[in-house]
Enzyme design. Structure first.
Site, PDB file in Angstrom:
ATOM      1  N   ASP A  40     103.135 -69.229 -22.434  1.00 24.57           N
ATOM      2  CA  ASP A  40     104.450 -68.693 -22.790  1.00 24.57           C
ATOM      3  C   ASP A  40     105.467 -69.825 -22.926  1.00 24.57           C
ATOM      4  O   ASP A  40     105.353 -70.854 -22.249  1.00 24.57           O
ATOM      5  CB  ASP A  40     104.895 -67.697 -21.701  1.00 24.57           C
ATOM      6  CG  ASP A  40     106.037 -66.827 -22.154  1.00 24.57           C
ATOM      7  OD1 ASP A  40     106.365 -66.818 -23.359  1.00 24.57           O
ATOM      8  OD2 ASP A  40     106.625 -66.139 -21.298  1.00 24.57           O
ATOM      9  N   HIS A  57     105.021 -73.105 -31.809  1.00 22.31           N
ATOM     10  CA  HIS A  57     103.631 -72.637 -31.752  1.00 22.31           C
ATOM     11  C   HIS A  57     102.670 -73.764 -32.126  1.00 22.31           C
ATOM     12  O   HIS A  57     101.599 -73.902 -31.543  1.00 22.31           O
ATOM     13  CB  HIS A  57     103.432 -71.437 -32.681  1.00 22.31           C
ATOM     14  CG  HIS A  57     104.232 -70.237 -32.266  1.00 22.31           C
ATOM     15  ND1 HIS A  57     104.253 -69.769 -30.970  1.00 22.31           N
ATOM     16  CD2 HIS A  57     105.056 -69.410 -32.967  1.00 22.31           C
ATOM     17  CE1 HIS A  57     105.041 -68.708 -30.886  1.00 22.31           C
ATOM     18  NE2 HIS A  57     105.545 -68.474 -32.088  1.00 22.31           N
ATOM     19  N   LEU A 151      81.686 -75.031 -21.108  1.00 24.74           N
ATOM     20  CA  LEU A 151      82.898 -74.251 -20.827  1.00 24.74           C
ATOM     21  C   LEU A 151      82.852 -73.001 -21.692  1.00 24.74           C
ATOM     22  O   LEU A 151      82.606 -73.080 -22.899  1.00 24.74           O
ATOM     23  CB  LEU A 151      84.162 -75.058 -21.180  1.00 24.74           C
ATOM     24  CG  LEU A 151      85.475 -74.285 -20.992  1.00 24.74           C
ATOM     25  CD1 LEU A 151      85.856 -74.192 -19.509  1.00 24.74           C
ATOM     26  CD2 LEU A 151      86.629 -74.922 -21.761  1.00 24.74           C
TER      27      LEU A 151
HETATM   28  C1  FPP Z   1     104.271 -67.346 -26.340  1.00 28.17           C
HETATM   29  O1  FPP Z   1     105.420 -68.056 -26.652  1.00 28.17           O
HETATM   30  C2  FPP Z   1     103.167 -67.777 -27.169  1.00 28.17           C
HETATM   31  C3  FPP Z   1     102.587 -67.056 -28.147  1.00 28.17           C
HETATM   32  C4  FPP Z   1     103.021 -65.689 -28.502  1.00 28.17           C
HETATM   33  C5  FPP Z   1     101.508 -67.571 -28.974  1.00 28.17           C
HETATM   34  C6  FPP Z   1     100.566 -68.515 -28.312  1.00 28.17           C
HETATM   35  C7  FPP Z   1      99.990 -69.369 -29.354  1.00 28.17           C
HETATM   36  C8  FPP Z   1      99.693 -70.668 -29.208  1.00 28.17           C
HETATM   37  C9  FPP Z   1      99.784 -71.378 -27.952  1.00 28.17           C
HETATM   38  C10 FPP Z   1      99.280 -71.490 -30.381  1.00 28.17           C
HETATM   39  C11 FPP Z   1      97.931 -71.308 -30.880  1.00 28.17           C
HETATM   40  C12 FPP Z   1      96.919 -70.823 -29.914  1.00 28.17           C
HETATM   41  C13 FPP Z   1      95.615 -71.053 -30.045  1.00 28.17           C
HETATM   42  C14 FPP Z   1      94.624 -70.481 -29.124  1.00 28.17           C
HETATM   43  C15 FPP Z   1      95.142 -71.891 -31.121  1.00 28.17           C
HETATM   44  P1  FPP Z   1     106.686 -67.256 -27.170  1.00 28.17           P
HETATM   45  O2  FPP Z   1     106.711 -67.328 -28.643  1.00 28.17           O
HETATM   46  O3  FPP Z   1     106.691 -65.872 -26.619  1.00 28.17           O
HETATM   47  O4  FPP Z   1     107.826 -68.129 -26.539  1.00 28.17           O
HETATM   48  P2  FPP Z   1     109.259 -67.645 -26.052  1.00 28.17           P
HETATM   49  O5  FPP Z   1     109.020 -66.612 -24.968  1.00 28.17           O
HETATM   50  O6  FPP Z   1     109.877 -68.880 -25.514  1.00 28.17           O
HETATM   51  O7  FPP Z   1     109.965 -67.084 -27.243  1.00 28.17           O
END
Ligand code: FPP
Length: 262
Positions: A40, A57, A151
């Site tokens: 997150d 992201h 893993l």
């Molecule tokens: C939460 O941050 C994250 C996500 C909704 C997406 C997670 C994706 C990645 C880490 C990138 C790609 C992943 C893989 C497995 C290749 P948020 O957007 O909710 O952040 P915020 O709460 O600060 O707005």
């Protein structure tokens, strides 16, 4: 605490570098077999830098690679990453498109390195909602890494724990209705066997980044006895040191599973 611990890391890991934390993990043993992570804070990471959210992201994708490598180094056997929730489909379409192409890019770009590092990749969630090219890329990486055992990497995409539980209940009901299962045979093991994660041990440690203190519909059944670790760090900044810090914290927990301490 042993003398070796005091010499290596006098505190709970804060301010200690990654190698010292790893040394401490090795002295102590007891690394969690299965670590689950709610990644997150990508959006806030980007906002803090006045960058568009998709760049957060993209940086998050680099953190995924670092954490997989660190997990292997520490001897974690199972790693479950929450990459995209069912609720995330409600985000603006531009962000969904960016996330989907990033996931596809990740799978395509990392496939070789995952294969060579002995990582077995499996993707859990509602695949029917993914675009065809993403679904195909996922099937390919799963097929090409299926024989690996160093893993086990579970990626949760278009996933919701409640939907997973409903799906398991529907499967059990169908089996009962068709006479293949007696209601009395429905126990915890029978239920767990119908979840995506059947065959995986339950997570020992659940990490959430960005300081939020919620489970957010992730692995609700499986985390029943997981230790929780909330990191204040936004996901793109979560790396080797931060993972080892969480593992050291885990080692210091007294896991009783409802019983009393020895
Ligand atoms: C939460 O941050 C994250 C996500 C909704 C997406 C997670 C994706 C990645 C880490 C990138 C790609 C992943 C893989 C497995 C290749 P948020 O957007 O909710 O952040 P915020 O709460 O600060 O707005």
């Amino acid at each position: 605490m042993s003398a070796a611990h005091r010499a290596i890391a006098p505190d709970h890991g804060q301010g200690t570098d990654a190698d010292a934390l790893l040394a401490r993990l090795r002295v102590d043993g007891g690394v969690p077999r299965h670590v689950a992570i709610i990644m997150d804070g990508n959006g806030r990471w980007a906002r803090k830098r006045a960058l568009p959210r998709p760049l957060g992201h993209r940086s998050g994708m680099r953190a995924v690679r670092a954490v997989i490598e660190a997990a292997i180094e520490a001897g974690v056997e199972w790693l479950s990453l929450f990459a995209f929730s069912t609720e995330n489909w409600q985000r603006p379409s531009s962000e969904i498109d960016a996330l989907m192409s990033l996931l596809e890019e990740y799978v395509a770009r990392e496939a070789d390195s995952l294969r060579e590092n002995g990582v077995c990749v499996r993707v859990f969630g509602d695949r029917a909602r993914l675009v065809e090219s993403a679904a195909r890329a996922i099937e390919r990486v799963e097929r090409e890494t299926a024989h690996n055992t160093r893993l086990f990497l579970n990626l949760f995409i278009s996933y919701s724990a409640r939907a997973e539980l409903v799906r398991a209940a529907q499967q059990l009901a169908t089996e009962v209705a068709e006479g293949r299962l007696a209601p009395a045979e429905i126990d915890e093991a029978a239920f767990a066997a119908r979840l995506f994660t059947h065959g995986c041990p339950d997570p020992d440690l659940l990490i959430r980044t960005s300081g939020e203190q919620r489970i957010s519909n992730f692995l609700l059944w499986q985390v029943a006895y997981a230790e929780l670790f909330i990191s204040p760090v936004y996901w793109p900044d979560f790396g080797r040191r931060e993972l080892f810090d969480a593992l050291v914290s885990f080692q210091q927990r007294d896991r009783r599973f409802g019983r009393v301490s020895a």
